[in-house]
Design an enzyme around this catalytic site. Structure first.
Site, PDB file in Angstrom:
ATOM      1  N   SER A   1       0.839  -1.189   0.000  1.00  0.00           N
ATOM      2  CA  SER A   1       0.000   0.000   0.000  1.00  0.00           C
ATOM      3  C   SER A   1       0.876   1.241   0.000  1.00  0.00           C
ATOM      4  CB  SER A   1      -0.890  -0.011   1.251  1.00  0.00           C
ATOM      5  OG  SER A   1      -1.444   1.267   1.499  1.00  0.00           O
TER       6      SER A   1
ATOM      7  N   TYR B   1      -0.559  -0.305  10.330  1.00  0.00           N
ATOM      8  CA  TYR B   1      -0.904  -0.838   9.009  1.00  0.00           C
ATOM      9  C   TYR B   1       0.214  -0.548   8.014  1.00  0.00           C
ATOM     10  CZ  TYR B   1      -3.530  -1.564   4.676  1.00  0.00           C
ATOM     11  OH  TYR B   1      -3.944  -1.996   3.449  1.00  0.00           O
TER      12      TYR B   1
END
Length: 274
Positions: free
Chosen positions: A148, A161
């Site tokens: 990501s 994350y």
């Protein structure tokens, strides 16, 4: 489309969203699909969607953070289809409740950190660990890991994350270095904002325009845009591509942060540049 006929692909977290779109695209390219999904019902629904579209798919319920279950999942897929050629490490933990607990460094809840690492980093490692031997037995294979923009650039939130996604990029390089001579390729895709079903509702109005302005493409991405890159990396057409990270983000990560405001400034002033 890339030719994946005769290939067996596992897509983790494929019950919905990007994973489901990727499973459908790989099936369209001819691959047999294993939907590896925590939620048995959504996994079964996704497998049925692949079959309804003319593909061959099974669903296997699995918590990717549980090594025993991951090992059993890999064995089940190999027994059912006769081997494994492709692994798309797509499963990730990013629920709305989780987002509220994973904030800036001083406000990250450690339970949120533990869950992010368990699913996103540990899960990717475990799936690779137990799938690679089946790939080697078939003469090679391709692993594609979903990272990501949070894993490549600092942001104001989602600290845990982001760190879990950064770990995936190094895992992928390690796999490429360790097993490349045995026919194993491993690559990471760094995914930007993609307008899946959830994002379509959450990203609207001024917020959508702010995000779009930071892209270099006329429109924001779709799950199918990501699926197309996964299909390429899974195929023999990408035989000379390994150990790298490919941004799939409309150019979002390719430029300095001032591009969007400077574009607006020059438009207002009637100038083209400095």
């Amino acid at each position: 489309m890339p030719n994946l006929k005769g290939k067996v692909a596992i897509v983790t977290g494929a019950g919905q969203g990007l994973g489901r779109a990727t499973a459908l695209r790989l099936a369209q390219c001819g691959a047999q699909i294993a939907i590896a999904e925590l939620n048995p019902q959504s996994g079964a629904d996704a497998a049925q969607a692949v079959r309804d579209a003319g593909g061959d798919a099974i669903a296997v319920a699995v918590d990717v953070s549980d090594e025993a279950r991951v090992k059993a999942m890999a064995a089940e897929v190999a027994e059912h289809f006769g081997g494994i050629d492709i692994l798309h490490n797509n499963a990730a933990y990013l629920t709305p409740e989780y987002r509220a607990r994973d904030r800036d460094v001083c406000n990250v809840e450690i339970e949120a950190w533990d869950r992010a690492m368990a699913v996103n980093a540990r899960g990717a490692l475990l799936c690779a660990k137990h799938v690679i031997p089946y790939m080697v037995a078939r003469g090679g294979g391709s692993l594609i890991h979903s990272s990501s923009g949070f894993g490549g650039q600092g942001d104001i939130t989602l600290t845990a994350y982001g760190m879990s996604k950064a770990a995936i990029a190094l895992l992928s390089k390690s796999i490429a270095a360790q097993y490349g001579k045995q026919g194993i390729r491993s690559n990471t895709i760094q995914i930007g904002l993609v307008l899946g079903e959830n994002a379509q509702h959450a990203v609207q109005g001024e917020l959508r325009q702010i995000i779009l302005d930071a892209h270099l493409t006329p429109e924001l991405g779709t799950p199918e845009n990501v699926a197309d890159v996964v299909a390429f990396l899974a195929s023999d057409e990408a035989a000379f591509v390994t150990g790298t990270t490919i941004p799939v983000d409309g150019g979002f990560s390719s430029h300095v942060p001032t591009v969007a405001p400077l574009r607006e400034y020059f438009a207002r002033s009637g100038r083209e540049s400095f």
